[in-house]
Write an enzyme that holds these catalytic residues in place. Structure first.
Site, PDB file in Angstrom:
ATOM      1  N   ARG A 124      39.904  40.747  41.644  1.00 26.63           N
ATOM      2  CA  ARG A 124      40.901  40.106  40.771  1.00 26.63           C
ATOM      3  C   ARG A 124      40.915  41.158  39.346  1.00 26.63           C
ATOM      4  O   ARG A 124      41.914  41.302  38.932  1.00 26.63           O
ATOM      5  CB  ARG A 124      40.263  38.826  40.155  1.00 26.63           C
ATOM      6  CG  ARG A 124      40.628  37.874  41.349  1.00 26.63           C
ATOM      7  CD  ARG A 124      40.165  36.435  40.822  1.00 26.63           C
ATOM      8  NE  ARG A 124      40.343  35.324  41.944  1.00 26.63           N
ATOM      9  CZ  ARG A 124      39.473  34.658  42.203  1.00 26.63           C
ATOM     10  NH1 ARG A 124      38.378  34.355  41.480  1.00 26.63           N
ATOM     11  NH2 ARG A 124      39.597  33.707  43.269  1.00 26.63           N
ATOM     12  N   GLU A 152      41.400  30.777  55.779  1.00 32.56           N
ATOM     13  CA  GLU A 152      41.614  30.398  57.192  1.00 32.56           C
ATOM     14  C   GLU A 152      43.150  29.518  57.328  1.00 32.56           C
ATOM     15  O   GLU A 152      43.572  29.207  56.188  1.00 32.56           O
ATOM     16  CB  GLU A 152      40.754  29.366  57.487  1.00 32.56           C
ATOM     17  CG  GLU A 152      39.103  29.859  57.377  1.00 32.56           C
ATOM     18  CD  GLU A 152      38.154  28.941  57.852  1.00 32.56           C
ATOM     19  OE1 GLU A 152      38.243  27.688  58.183  1.00 32.56           O
ATOM     20  OE2 GLU A 152      37.234  29.719  58.294  1.00 32.56           O
ATOM     21  N   GLU A 172      43.955  36.126  45.899  1.00 30.68           N
ATOM     22  CA  GLU A 172      42.775  36.289  44.904  1.00 30.68           C
ATOM     23  C   GLU A 172      42.963  35.184  44.043  1.00 30.68           C
ATOM     24  O   GLU A 172      42.919  35.410  42.715  1.00 30.68           O
ATOM     25  CB  GLU A 172      42.950  37.565  44.169  1.00 30.68           C
ATOM     26  CG  GLU A 172      42.944  38.809  45.132  1.00 30.68           C
ATOM     27  CD  GLU A 172      41.527  39.354  45.614  1.00 30.68           C
ATOM     28  OE1 GLU A 172      40.757  38.746  45.085  1.00 30.68           O
ATOM     29  OE2 GLU A 172      41.682  40.164  46.610  1.00 30.68           O
TER      30      GLU A 172
END
Ligand SMILES: Cc1cc2nc3c(=O)[nH]c(=O)nc-3n(C[C@H](O)[C@H](O)[C@H](O)COP(=O)(O)OP(=O)(O)OC[C@H]3O[C@@H](n4cnc5c(N)ncnc54)[C@H](O)[C@@H]3O)c2cc1C
Length: 391
Positions: free
Chosen positions: A250, A140, A370
């Site tokens: 990842r 966000e 990530e």
């Protein structure tokens, strides 16, 4: 008799690969050479991926979307094969690998692992075919490294859910047909499967990026988006949901970053062999050879590390801390290899005529998304000391 030395594979790591692994690698490498490499510099310069939907369908046709998932039209490949595909895609461009990672390891993985049977049947076959593109909304505007604090809220209204909030930096957002959105509820963080044509959902594209320019990045705006009761992912509550998806993605980055590094390394070797200064190729100077030797060592150590993690994932014994280890090391070393390659190419190193600067700027995003370098250092620091230093 000892085998001959192969400059493209100095440690003989191909010996670790099965014929099926090699076939997957060749298929993806050939596709990328044919469909991405001839155009990528232009797409990068224009800051767009005009044939994204075509590429997605083609990637679906070669089994690259949701590649290591089983059933629902997915290829059911091994983790090592998925990793090899990520490496080949990122050797073309990190944006293409990002498209595949977000589709397969984030959006599809979330539905596959935590979704209902109906959610899986509705979305996964079309996503595996590249007919529907997915995105994954966790970050966000005010909550990035600390997703536990996210503010997007899903409240109950009768049996419906109503979602409100904003997500930022969402790969594939503006082109997605379905968004997996993580939101706070009265019972903790839950994942929601949001059709992007739902009233109140919009995804304006983020412009002016100087990294991952051949990748769509967007904001997600959720303005009282009303969803039926069965839009929630039923099988997970809490941050464990998004974090396990991120761990899968990842893992792909651990391999992918070495693809970008390989492309830069190859460009540097080729340039060093042909560019002459002071009457001979610059590759004949010891200082250049030291750079190339160090790049080769880190490149192939990184691939070996990725392979080791892949085998652990295939055996079901890969720990999230080990994925952090791999992401931290391989992206950091890849960016260093790209920067060193840039110096070998001199002024040409900054030109889009060569892949080096494009990869180097792409990896600035890969270093951050990530989980940043610092987050993975903190994960490892906590695992090593038993002391949590996040707050
Ligand atoms: C191109 C691109 C694509 C992306 N795609 C997606 C996507 O598809 N979906 C999605 O959900 N997100 C996506 N992201 C977002 C990405 O995951 C976040 O940018 C990342 O998690 C970092 O968050 P932030 O940018 O808010 O940085 P911040 O969290 O604000 O961090 C800023 C700096 O502070 C450091 N920092 C923060 N906390 C600490 C601490 N406790 N100790 C030490 N240092 C600290 C960080 O390491 C970093 O260096 C994408 C980002 C980019 C650039």
């Amino acid at each position: 008799m000892s085998a001959s030395f192969n400059p493209a594979d100095p440690l003989g790591l191909d010996d670790l690969l099965s014929p099926e692994d090699l076939a997957v690698r060749d298929t993806v490498r050939t596709w990328a050479a044919d469909r991405v490499l001839p155009h990528i510099a232009d797409w990068y310069e224009q800051g767009e991926l005009p044939v994204l939907r075509d590429l997605a369908r083609e990637l679906g046709a070669i089994g690259a979307l949701g590649m290591s998932l089983t059933g629902y039209g997915c290829a059911g490949a091994s983790a090592v094969q998925y990793g090899l595909a990520c490496l080949e895609l990122e050797a073309a461009d990190s944006g293409i690998r990002s498209l595949v990672s977000v589709q397969g390891s984030l959006a599809m993985y979330a539905i596959h692992r935590f979704g209902s049977e109906e959610q899986k049947r509705t979305w996964l076959p079309r996503m595996a075919a590249g007919e529907v593109i997915g995105c994954f909304g966790l970050t966000e505007p005010d909550h990035g490294s600390d997703p536990a604090s996210l503010r997007t809220y899903a409240k109950r209204d009768g049996s419906d859910w109503v979602l409100s909030g904003r997500k930022m930096w969402i790969t594939n957002g503006s082109v997605a047909g379905v968004a997996v959105v993580w939101a706070r509820t009265d019972d903790g963080i839950r994942g929601f499967v949001v059709p992007t044509d739902a009233p109140g959902f919009s995804a304006p594209e983020i412009k002016h990026k100087w990294s991952l320019r051949a990748s769509v990045t967007s904001e997600l705006v959720l303005d009282d988006v009303r969803l039926p009761a069965d839009a929630v992912l039923p099988e997970v509550t809490g941050l464990r949901g998004p974090l396990s998806c991120l761990s899968h993605a990842r893992y792909g980055i651990v391999w992918g970053a070495m693809g970008a590094a390989r492309s830069c390394f190859e460009a540097a070797v080729e340039y060093a062999r042909t560019r002459e200064q002071f009457g001979r190729p610059i590759g004949g100077f010891q200082l250049t050879q030291a750079k190339l030797a160090d790049m080769a060592v880190e490149l192939h150590k990184g691939i070996l590390l990725a392979h080791h993690l892949g085998r652990r994932m295939d055996a079901g014994s890969l720990r999230p801390e080990q994925v952090s280890f791999g992401k931290l090391n391989n992206v950091r070393e890849a960016i260093e290899i790209c920067r060193t390659a840039r110096t070998v190419l001199g002024a040409n190193g900054i030109s889009l005529e060569y892949p080096v600067m494009r990869h180097a700027t792409n990896l600035e995003s890969v270093l951050t998304y990530e989980g940043t370098v610092e987050m993975h250092q903190l994960v490892l620091g906590k695992a090593l000391t038993g002391l949590d230093a996040f707050r």
